[in-house]
Design a protein around this motif. Structure first.
Motif, PDB file in Angstrom:
ATOM      1  N   UNK A 118      40.659 -47.166  35.817  1.00 60.16           N
ATOM      2  CA  UNK A 118      40.185 -45.785  35.660  1.00 60.16           C
ATOM      3  C   UNK A 118      40.095 -45.104  37.023  1.00 60.16           C
ATOM      4  N   UNK A 119      40.601 -43.896  37.097  1.00 57.58           N
ATOM      5  CA  UNK A 119      40.469 -43.181  38.371  1.00 57.58           C
ATOM      6  C   UNK A 119      39.191 -42.337  38.338  1.00 57.58           C
ATOM      7  N   UNK A 120      38.776 -41.879  39.502  1.00 53.73           N
ATOM      8  CA  UNK A 120      37.553 -41.093  39.624  1.00 53.73           C
ATOM      9  C   UNK A 120      37.594 -39.878  38.707  1.00 53.73           C
ATOM     10  N   UNK A 121      36.551 -39.562  37.968  1.00 57.13           N
ATOM     11  CA  UNK A 121      35.213 -40.164  37.952  1.00 57.13           C
ATOM     12  C   UNK A 121      35.009 -41.156  36.815  1.00 57.13           C
ATOM     13  N   UNK A 122      36.062 -41.777  36.310  1.00 60.43           N
ATOM     14  CA  UNK A 122      35.920 -42.742  35.210  1.00 60.43           C
ATOM     15  C   UNK A 122      35.907 -42.057  33.852  1.00 60.43           C
ATOM     16  N   UNK A 123      35.333 -42.740  32.880  1.00 66.68           N
ATOM     17  CA  UNK A 123      35.202 -42.156  31.540  1.00 66.68           C
ATOM     18  C   UNK A 123      33.911 -41.348  31.502  1.00 66.68           C
ATOM     19  N   UNK A 124      34.064 -40.050  31.311  1.00 68.07           N
ATOM     20  CA  UNK A 124      32.896 -39.145  31.363  1.00 68.07           C
ATOM     21  C   UNK A 124      33.038 -38.100  30.263  1.00 68.07           C
ATOM     22  N   UNK A 125      32.028 -37.242  30.113  1.00 64.84           N
ATOM     23  CA  UNK A 125      32.209 -36.094  29.227  1.00 64.84           C
ATOM     24  C   UNK A 125      33.463 -35.341  29.710  1.00 64.84           C
ATOM     25  N   UNK A 126      34.299 -34.927  28.768  1.00 58.23           N
ATOM     26  CA  UNK A 126      35.562 -34.292  29.166  1.00 58.23           C
ATOM     27  C   UNK A 126      35.312 -33.123  30.120  1.00 58.23           C
ATOM     28  N   UNK A 127      34.219 -32.417  29.917  1.00 58.14           N
ATOM     29  CA  UNK A 127      33.895 -31.271  30.781  1.00 58.14           C
ATOM     30  C   UNK A 127      33.635 -31.691  32.224  1.00 58.14           C
ATOM     31  N   UNK A 128      33.233 -32.948  32.416  1.00 59.07           N
ATOM     32  CA  UNK A 128      32.828 -33.401  33.753  1.00 59.07           C
ATOM     33  C   UNK A 128      33.964 -34.093  34.506  1.00 59.07           C
ATOM     34  N   UNK A 129      35.130 -34.177  33.877  1.00 57.54           N
ATOM     35  CA  UNK A 129      36.248 -34.862  34.522  1.00 57.54           C
ATOM     36  C   UNK A 129      36.919 -33.886  35.506  1.00 57.54           C
ATOM     37  N   UNK A 130      36.753 -34.191  36.803  1.00 53.14           N
ATOM     38  CA  UNK A 130      37.333 -33.366  37.867  1.00 53.14           C
ATOM     39  C   UNK A 130      37.236 -31.878  37.540  1.00 53.14           C
ATOM     40  N   UNK A 131      35.993 -31.387  37.410  1.00 49.02           N
ATOM     41  CA  UNK A 131      35.797 -29.989  37.005  1.00 49.02           C
ATOM     42  C   UNK A 131      36.154 -29.007  38.125  1.00 49.02           C
ATOM     43  N   UNK A 132      36.305 -27.739  37.791  1.00 45.02           N
ATOM     44  CA  UNK A 132      36.598 -26.748  38.828  1.00 45.02           C
ATOM     45  C   UNK A 132      35.430 -26.605  39.793  1.00 45.02           C
ATOM     46  N   UNK A 133      35.730 -26.109  40.984  1.00 41.85           N
ATOM     47  CA  UNK A 133      34.677 -25.918  41.991  1.00 41.85           C
ATOM     48  C   UNK A 133      33.581 -25.020  41.449  1.00 41.85           C
ATOM     49  N   UNK A 134      32.359 -25.378  41.750  1.00 41.78           N
ATOM     50  CA  UNK A 134      31.241 -24.540  41.337  1.00 41.78           C
ATOM     51  C   UNK A 134      30.723 -24.870  39.949  1.00 41.78           C
ATOM     52  N   UNK A 135      31.393 -25.796  39.247  1.00 49.77           N
ATOM     53  CA  UNK A 135      30.970 -26.165  37.891  1.00 49.77           C
ATOM     54  C   UNK A 135      29.589 -26.818  37.934  1.00 49.77           C
ATOM     55  N   UNK A 136      28.717 -26.384  37.055  1.00 49.10           N
ATOM     56  CA  UNK A 136      27.381 -26.976  36.952  1.00 49.10           C
ATOM     57  C   UNK A 136      27.275 -27.670  35.606  1.00 49.10           C
ATOM     58  N   UNK A 137      27.177 -29.004  35.549  1.00 52.34           N
ATOM     59  CA  UNK A 137      27.095 -29.674  34.250  1.00 52.34           C
ATOM     60  C   UNK A 137      25.869 -29.242  33.472  1.00 52.34           C
ATOM     61  N   UNK A 138      26.054 -29.003  32.164  1.00 52.61           N
ATOM     62  CA  UNK A 138      24.930 -28.638  31.302  1.00 52.61           C
ATOM     63  C   UNK A 138      24.683 -29.832  30.382  1.00 52.61           C
ATOM     64  N   UNK A 139      23.674 -30.618  30.738  1.00 55.92           N
ATOM     65  CA  UNK A 139      23.442 -31.862  29.999  1.00 55.92           C
ATOM     66  C   UNK A 139      22.899 -31.618  28.595  1.00 55.92           C
ATOM     67  N   UNK A 140      22.481 -30.393  28.320  1.00 57.72           N
ATOM     68  CA  UNK A 140      21.963 -30.108  26.975  1.00 57.72           C
ATOM     69  C   UNK A 140      23.075 -29.616  26.041  1.00 57.72           C
ATOM     70  N   UNK A 141      24.303 -29.469  26.552  1.00 62.97           N
ATOM     71  CA  UNK A 141      25.408 -28.920  25.746  1.00 62.97           C
ATOM     72  C   UNK A 141      25.935 -30.004  24.799  1.00 62.97           C
ATOM     73  N   UNK A 142      25.594 -29.893  23.516  1.00 63.66           N
ATOM     74  CA  UNK A 142      25.993 -30.917  22.546  1.00 63.66           C
ATOM     75  C   UNK A 142      27.504 -30.904  22.291  1.00 63.66           C
ATOM     76  N   UNK A 143      28.141 -29.740  22.456  1.00 68.55           N
ATOM     77  CA  UNK A 143      29.599 -29.679  22.282  1.00 68.55           C
ATOM     78  C   UNK A 143      30.287 -30.524  23.356  1.00 68.55           C
ATOM     79  N   UNK A 144      29.690 -30.556  24.540  1.00 69.31           N
ATOM     80  CA  UNK A 144      30.257 -31.374  25.620  1.00 69.31           C
ATOM     81  C   UNK A 144      29.934 -32.852  25.410  1.00 69.31           C
ATOM     82  N   UNK A 145      28.789 -33.123  24.779  1.00 66.88           N
ATOM     83  CA  UNK A 145      28.364 -34.516  24.610  1.00 66.88           C
ATOM     84  C   UNK A 145      29.267 -35.293  23.660  1.00 66.88           C
ATOM     85  N   UNK A 146      29.999 -34.585  22.780  1.00 64.13           N
ATOM     86  CA  UNK A 146      30.752 -35.310  21.743  1.00 64.13           C
ATOM     87  C   UNK A 146      32.206 -35.568  22.109  1.00 64.13           C
TER      88      UNK A 146
END
Ligand SMILES: C[S@@+](CC[C@H](N)C(=O)[O-])C[C@H]1O[C@@H](n2cnc3c(N)ncnc32)[C@H](O)[C@@H]1O
Length: 273
Positions: free
Chosen positions: A236-264
């Motif tokens: 697996x390359x960086x950052x591994x298996x993660x929420x799809x939204x968190x995979x090499x996101x654009x600059x300035x991206x702020x993860x929203x851990x409460x976003x259930x659409x991202x969690x699935x």
């Protein structure tokens, strides 16, 4: 509830049964769906209001992964299985903005999706769509269109939002692909997973049932551990298996851990050693 988008593309032809590709296109606010797809998608949204956002996150992952594979991974050939329609910023469009010589073989199980795709790709000699079943790699590798790819050179195998349609031991199935690929090839996967939130979990289970009825396919959820297993034998390359939204996101991206659409929806990209 989103507004109903108006389909308009002549390549679609006519049909009265929704397809997974058409429903997905509606969720992506594309132009490649028919009224029956819109009806099915709206019914799905009613049961699982996160469906549209999840589809969008999945497609955004696909775009970022393809860009990385071309710019950092040096990949110029893609085998995209369970491709849906090659529209709305799909693989060849994204790859070609960085490497115009990229070749893409799309594969889909649904004959209508394949026919529409080939009408859309008719003017493009370096892109084709073949009908094949992910569960039958020998058939896919045995088809003449696959020769568009040079399998002695690295390719990227994309299994993006298609593995839920494979029941049982998908890890062994994936190995039947990766063992045929040149060293330095890549594997990209996204997969739906049950969320921790109980209400979302119930809605998602309802959607899975309805989805089965509308497109005559069964969607299987896998846990994070089960999805991690799908990458067995790869790096697996960086950052591994993660929420799809968190995979090499654009600059300035702020993860929203409460976003259930991202969690699935989880995603990862791995190198095949
Ligand atoms: C949700 S769409 C994903 C489209 C695209 N990969 C993406 O993520 O943007 C899933 C597609 O997989 C196709 N599909 C389902 N089961 C399949 C199988 N066993 N083999 C190949 N394609 C399959 C469906 O017809 C549909 O077009």
């Amino acid at each position: 509830m989103s507004v109903q988008h108006q389909p308009s593309h002549p390549a679609l032809g006519h049909r009265s049964q929704p397809t997974a590709a058409g429903v997905y296109d509606w969720c992506l606010r594309g132009r490649h769906h028919l009224p029956c797809d819109a009806d099915a998608a709206i019914a799905a949204q009613r049961l699982f209001p996160l469906a549209g956002r999840t589809a969008q996150y999945n497609r955004d992952f696909l775009r970022r992964a393809v860009r990385w594979l071309v710019t950092d991974g040096g990949i110029r050939q893609f085998l995209d299985i369970g491709s849906g329609y090659p529209t709305a910023g799909n693989v060849h469009e994204i790859a070609r903005t960085h490497a115009p010589d990229t070749r893409v073989v799309y594969v889909d199980l649904d004959p209508d999706t394949v026919a529409v795709s080939n009408r859309l790709l008719a003017q493009d000699p370096d892109t084709v769509c073949l009908q094949g079943d992910l569960r039958d790699p020998d058939n896919i590798f045995g088809q003449p269109q696959i020769e568009l790819l040079n399998l002695d050179q690295p390719i990227a195998l994309l299994l993006v939002s298609v593995l839920p349609f494979v029941a049982g031991d998908a890890t062994s199935l994936i190995r039947r692909y990766t063992t045929r690929l040149a060293r330095g090839s890549y594997l990209a996967i996204t997969h739906i997973t049950p969320p921790e939130d109980e209400r979302t979990r119930r809605q998602q289970a309802e959607l899975a049932k309805t989805y089965n009825a509308v497109v005559q396919q069964t969607a299987h959820l896998r846990t994070r551990d089960q999805i991690t297993d799908l990458f067995a034998g790869t790096e697996l390359i960086h950052p591994g298996l993660v929420r799809a939204t968190d995979w090499q996101p654009p600059q300035g991206y702020q993860p929203d851990l409460s976003d259930q659409a991202a969690a699935v929806i989880l995603g990862g990209v791995a190198r095949i050693p």
